[in-house]
Design a protein around this motif. Structure first.
Motif, PDB file in Angstrom:
ATOM      1  N   PRO A   6       0.833  -1.214   0.000  1.00 17.41           N
ATOM      2  CA  PRO A   6       0.000   0.000   0.000  1.00 17.41           C
ATOM      3  C   PRO A   6       0.867   1.263   0.000  1.00 17.41           C
ATOM      4  CG  PRO A   6       0.103  -0.934   2.210  1.00 17.41           C
ATOM      5  CD  PRO A   6       0.845  -1.890   1.304  1.00 17.41           C
ATOM      6  N   PHE A   7       0.743   2.057  -1.045  1.00 17.50           N
ATOM      7  CA  PHE A   7       1.483   3.312  -1.072  1.00 17.50           C
ATOM      8  C   PHE A   7       0.622   4.483  -0.623  1.00 17.50           C
ATOM      9  CE2 PHE A   7       0.227   2.239  -5.441  1.00 17.50           C
ATOM     10  CZ  PHE A   7      -0.507   3.361  -5.832  1.00 17.50           C
ATOM     11  N   TYR A   8      -0.684   4.259  -0.535  1.00 18.04           N
ATOM     12  CA  TYR A   8      -1.589   5.166   0.160  1.00 18.04           C
ATOM     13  C   TYR A   8      -2.524   4.329   1.013  1.00 18.04           C
ATOM     14  CZ  TYR A   8      -0.238   9.633  -1.742  1.00 18.04           C
ATOM     15  OH  TYR A   8       0.470  10.773  -2.018  1.00 18.04           O
ATOM     16  N   GLU A   9      -2.915   4.883   2.150  1.00 17.07           N
ATOM     17  CA  GLU A   9      -3.775   4.183   3.102  1.00 17.07           C
ATOM     18  C   GLU A   9      -4.943   5.078   3.498  1.00 17.07           C
ATOM     19  OE1 GLU A   9      -1.088   3.355   6.302  1.00 17.07           O
ATOM     20  OE2 GLU A   9       0.322   2.270   5.011  1.00 17.07           O
ATOM     21  N   VAL A  10      -5.853   4.499   4.257  1.00 18.36           N
ATOM     22  CA  VAL A  10      -6.936   5.283   4.839  1.00 18.36           C
ATOM     23  C   VAL A  10      -6.312   6.235   5.857  1.00 18.36           C
ATOM     24  CG1 VAL A  10      -9.065   5.209   6.195  1.00 18.36           C
ATOM     25  CG2 VAL A  10      -8.573   3.391   4.531  1.00 18.36           C
ATOM     26  N   SER A  11      -6.668   7.499   5.789  1.00 17.43           N
ATOM     27  CA  SER A  11      -6.061   8.464   6.708  1.00 17.43           C
ATOM     28  C   SER A  11      -6.464   8.176   8.148  1.00 17.43           C
ATOM     29  CB  SER A  11      -6.473   9.886   6.334  1.00 17.43           C
ATOM     30  OG  SER A  11      -7.823  10.134   6.676  1.00 17.43           O
ATOM     31  N   ARG A  12      -5.593   8.554   9.067  1.00 15.37           N
ATOM     32  CA  ARG A  12      -5.882   8.368  10.482  1.00 15.37           C
ATOM     33  C   ARG A  12      -7.130   9.155  10.879  1.00 15.37           C
ATOM     34  NH1 ARG A  12      -6.384   5.639  15.147  1.00 15.37           N
ATOM     35  NH2 ARG A  12      -4.753   4.059  15.073  1.00 15.37           N
ATOM     36  N   ALA A  13      -7.247  10.356  10.358  1.00 12.35           N
ATOM     37  CA  ALA A  13      -8.398  11.183  10.712  1.00 12.35           C
ATOM     38  C   ALA A  13      -9.709  10.523  10.282  1.00 12.35           C
ATOM     39  CB  ALA A  13      -8.273  12.563  10.078  1.00 12.35           C
ATOM     40  N   LEU A  14      -9.736   9.947   9.076  1.00 12.16           N
ATOM     41  CA  LEU A  14     -10.947   9.271   8.608  1.00 12.16           C
ATOM     42  C   LEU A  14     -11.190   8.005   9.419  1.00 12.16           C
ATOM     43  CD1 LEU A  14     -13.323   8.820   6.732  1.00 12.16           C
ATOM     44  CD2 LEU A  14     -11.745   7.889   5.026  1.00 12.16           C
ATOM     45  N   TYR A  15     -10.141   7.230   9.690  1.00 12.03           N
ATOM     46  CA  TYR A  15     -10.312   6.010  10.497  1.00 12.03           C
ATOM     47  C   TYR A  15     -10.903   6.358  11.863  1.00 12.03           C
ATOM     48  CZ  TYR A  15      -9.243   1.883  13.271  1.00 12.03           C
ATOM     49  OH  TYR A  15      -9.342   0.790  14.104  1.00 12.03           O
ATOM     50  N   ASN A  16     -10.405   7.415  12.488  1.00 13.39           N
ATOM     51  CA  ASN A  16     -10.922   7.793  13.807  1.00 13.39           C
ATOM     52  C   ASN A  16     -12.402   8.136  13.742  1.00 13.39           C
ATOM     53  OD1 ASN A  16      -8.398   7.413  14.925  1.00 13.39           O
ATOM     54  ND2 ASN A  16      -7.869   9.594  14.973  1.00 13.39           N
ATOM     55  N   LYS A  17     -12.839   8.709  12.638  1.00 14.64           N
ATOM     56  CA  LYS A  17     -14.265   8.995  12.460  1.00 14.64           C
ATOM     57  C   LYS A  17     -15.069   7.710  12.265  1.00 14.64           C
ATOM     58  CE  LYS A  17     -14.377  13.558  12.500  1.00 14.64           C
ATOM     59  NZ  LYS A  17     -15.174  14.323  13.512  1.00 14.64           N
ATOM     60  N   LEU A  18     -14.498   6.751  11.540  1.00 10.79           N
ATOM     61  CA  LEU A  18     -15.213   5.498  11.273  1.00 10.79           C
ATOM     62  C   LEU A  18     -15.407   4.669  12.536  1.00 10.79           C
ATOM     63  CD1 LEU A  18     -13.476   4.532   7.913  1.00 10.79           C
ATOM     64  CD2 LEU A  18     -15.927   4.902   8.202  1.00 10.79           C
ATOM     65  N   VAL A  19     -14.484   4.768  13.486  1.00  9.37           N
ATOM     66  CA  VAL A  19     -14.608   3.966  14.715  1.00  9.37           C
ATOM     67  C   VAL A  19     -15.314   4.735  15.825  1.00  9.37           C
ATOM     68  CG1 VAL A  19     -12.555   2.609  14.168  1.00  9.37           C
ATOM     69  CG2 VAL A  19     -12.326   4.653  15.599  1.00  9.37           C
ATOM     70  N   GLU A  20     -15.710   5.956  15.558  1.00  8.65           N
ATOM     71  CA  GLU A  20     -16.293   6.809  16.587  1.00  8.65           C
ATOM     72  C   GLU A  20     -17.561   6.213  17.173  1.00  8.65           C
ATOM     73  OE1 GLU A  20     -17.720  11.057  15.749  1.00  8.65           O
ATOM     74  OE2 GLU A  20     -15.624  11.322  16.327  1.00  8.65           O
ATOM     75  N   VAL A  21     -18.408   5.645  16.314  1.00  8.20           N
ATOM     76  CA  VAL A  21     -19.640   5.000  16.779  1.00  8.20           C
ATOM     77  C   VAL A  21     -19.524   3.510  16.472  1.00  8.20           C
ATOM     78  CG1 VAL A  21     -22.152   4.902  16.620  1.00  8.20           C
ATOM     79  CG2 VAL A  21     -20.954   7.095  16.307  1.00  8.20           C
ATOM     80  N   PRO A  22     -19.412   2.646  17.472  1.00 11.28           N
ATOM     81  CA  PRO A  22     -19.240   1.211  17.226  1.00 11.28           C
ATOM     82  C   PRO A  22     -20.382   0.624  16.408  1.00 11.28           C
ATOM     83  CG  PRO A  22     -18.793   1.751  19.531  1.00 11.28           C
ATOM     84  CD  PRO A  22     -19.385   2.983  18.910  1.00 11.28           C
ATOM     85  N   GLY A  23     -20.015  -0.308  15.525  1.00  6.28           N
ATOM     86  CA  GLY A  23     -21.032  -1.023  14.753  1.00  6.28           C
ATOM     87  C   GLY A  23     -21.309  -0.472  13.383  1.00  6.28           C
ATOM     88  N   ASP A  24     -20.593   0.561  12.962  1.00  7.19           N
ATOM     89  CA  ASP A  24     -20.812   1.158  11.646  1.00  7.19           C
ATOM     90  C   ASP A  24     -20.296   0.208  10.561  1.00  7.19           C
ATOM     91  OD1 ASP A  24     -20.836   2.769   9.328  1.00  7.19           O
ATOM     92  OD2 ASP A  24     -20.435   4.582  10.481  1.00  7.19           O
ATOM     93  N   PHE A  25     -21.195  -0.249   9.678  1.00  5.73           N
ATOM     94  CA  PHE A  25     -20.807  -1.178   8.606  1.00  5.73           C
ATOM     95  C   PHE A  25     -19.675  -0.603   7.749  1.00  5.73           C
ATOM     96  CE2 PHE A  25     -25.563  -2.565   8.347  1.00  5.73           C
ATOM     97  CZ  PHE A  25     -25.418  -3.305   9.505  1.00  5.73           C
TER      98      PHE A  25
END
Length: 461
Positions: free
Chosen positions: A254-273
């Motif tokens: 992987p030469f680009y990844e999911v940004s940390r800022a976006l990942y933190n938003k995705l895990v903010e509410v547990p259970g988000d598909f």
């Protein structure tokens, strides 16, 4: 290269971050907001649209000259013309989106209007957004008229591979929203929601299927996708290869990844598909999630958040290997446009209801409706939800340009990805790209201006 708009939108904004195997891709240009007349992404986005338009114009011009062998054949010819009209409108929408300094201003310049076959001897100039919008809606209205009486059919399993009446209506909603005409945008968004027969994916398995295997149930989520075949598998054109060299996993380069800022938003509410669809978290060579990333001495190799959205684990760069389709329009976008229209109308509760509909579909249990204290808070809520839902689908750059100022928002990058001992890119600080920057209107490629000096360049270049 078709995938460049998808990749550019993620890298130039805050969806993607340099990956553990980045060998220089984009980190001296798009990621640090270096934008000039020789920028490869801007050139690819411009040229891809006009490459398509040159061919679509020939389909449209010659469709009426093809002599049908029977009535059924005529219906197929008519349908082909309608499909080409829709795709021509789509290409023109993209040009307005990326190259107009202000898509809401009728007088602002868009691009060269390619609503006919342009001879090689012609030197056309850019025209206004107003001219573009007239052409876009004329094409979509003409296509809808054809679709309304057309009897040619598609196999159920392949319906999303072809432009349709629902796509034409969805693009009218998208174009009106881009213009800021929310009265009309809402009309067409509601038409798609209420009459297309398409519904949102409501389970993790169905949502995964939309992106990873493309075998979701009929009439689920997808309005239109650009279909890819195994014969087209090539690193230079596979969508997943916009971020990884080999496969969507840590050992897939992987030469680009999911940004940390976006990942933190995705895990903010547990259970988000959307978390498991977007990030490779389980199975072979999954992401490495470092809870102490902010203070890690080697965040590059200890916090590797691998993009999973396009093709999942099935995507592979190999001869006759599976490569993922390009998502172009999904039903969730129509709910977002409905929400935007409600804010524009002063109905914050109505906007919250539209957002709740999407969130209910992305969790196993019903979610509370958001409460917006002001119009700005509602715009921010919509922008944030679009970021979660539409990430890596080519929307973020345009969304920030369209509604970022209304939301009082800007780029959201985690400092660990541009100001750490592993990564040191001071120019990538999001403070260096305010939403007022002229870089939110891409430059007309220099090669185009060399070939046609009559074309006007955007301010700032």
């Amino acid at each position: 290269m078709l995938f460049r708009s998808y990749v550019f939108s993620s890298v130039f904004t805050d969806e993607a971050a340099p990956g553990s195997q980045n060998g220089g891709q984009g980190i001296t240009s798009d990621y640090i907001f270096l934008m000039n007349v020789d920028n490869g992404s801007a050139a690819a986005i411009w040229q891809t649209q006009y490459f398509a338009l040159a061919r679509l114009n020939r389909v449209i011009a010659f469709a009426d000259k093809v002599i049908a062998t029977n009535a059924a054949d005529q219906q197929i010819i008519n349908r082909a013309k309608a499909e080409a009209l829709v795709l021509r409108a789509l290409a023109h929408i993209k040009i307005v989106s990326y190259f107009s300094p202000n898509p809401k201003d009728d007088a602002s310049l868009a691009g060269v209007l390619a609503d006919k076959i342009i001879a090689t001897t012609e030197k056309p100039v850019r025209v206004t957004n107003a001219a573009f919008y007239r052409s876009i809606h004329a094409d979509l209205d003409a296509a809808i008229t054809i679709f309304n009486s057309n009897t040619a059919t598609y196999a159920a399993a392949s319906r999303t591979f072809y432009p349709s009446r629902a796509l034409a209506q969805a693009l009218k909603a998208r174009a009106f929203a881009l213009k800021g005409d929310y009265t009309n945008a809402e009309v067409f968004a509601n038409t798609v929601i209420n009459s297309s027969g398409i519904s949102l994916a409501t389970t993790q398995a169905q949502y995964d299927a939309v992106f990873h295997t493309h075998n979701e149930s009929p009439n689920t989520e997808v309005i239109f996708r650009l279909k890819r075949t195994v014969q087209q598998n090539a690193q230079a054109s596979n969508l997943n290869n916009g971020w990884v060299s080999v496969a969507n996993r840590v050992n897939g380069s992987p030469f680009y990844e999911v940004s940390r800022a976006l990942y933190n938003k995705l895990v903010e509410v547990p259970g988000d598909f959307r978390l498991n669809t977007t990030v490779h978290l389980t199975g072979t060579s999954p992401s490495l999630i470092n809870p102490n990333y902010a203070t890690a001495t080697d965040v590059r190799n200890t916090d590797i958040i691998v993009l999973h959205k396009h093709g999942g684990q099935a995507a592979v760069t190999a001869t006759n290997g599976y490569n993922p389709d390009f998502m172009v329009a999904r039903l969730s976008e129509m709910y977002f446009i409905r929400a935007e229209a409600r804010v524009a109308a002063g109905d914050l509760a109505g906007a919250a209801t539209a957002i709740k509909t999407i969130r209910d579909a992305r969790f196993a249990t019903a979610q509370p409706a958001p409460v917006y204290a002001s119009a700005q808070a509602a715009w921010k809520g919509i922008l944030d939800e679009r970021r979660l839902e539409l990430s890596f689908e080519g929307f973020r750059f345009i969304d920030l340009k369209r509604i970022g100022t209304l939301a009082g928002a800007g780029l959201d990058r985690d400092a660990s990805e541009y100001a750490s001992s592993s990564w040191s890119f001071p120019a990538a600080n999001p403070s260096n790209l305010p939403l007022t920057s002229t870089k939110f209107a891409l430059p007309v490629p220099q090669v185009e201006i060399v070939g046609n000096p009559a074309i006007q360049q955007n301010p700032g270049y």
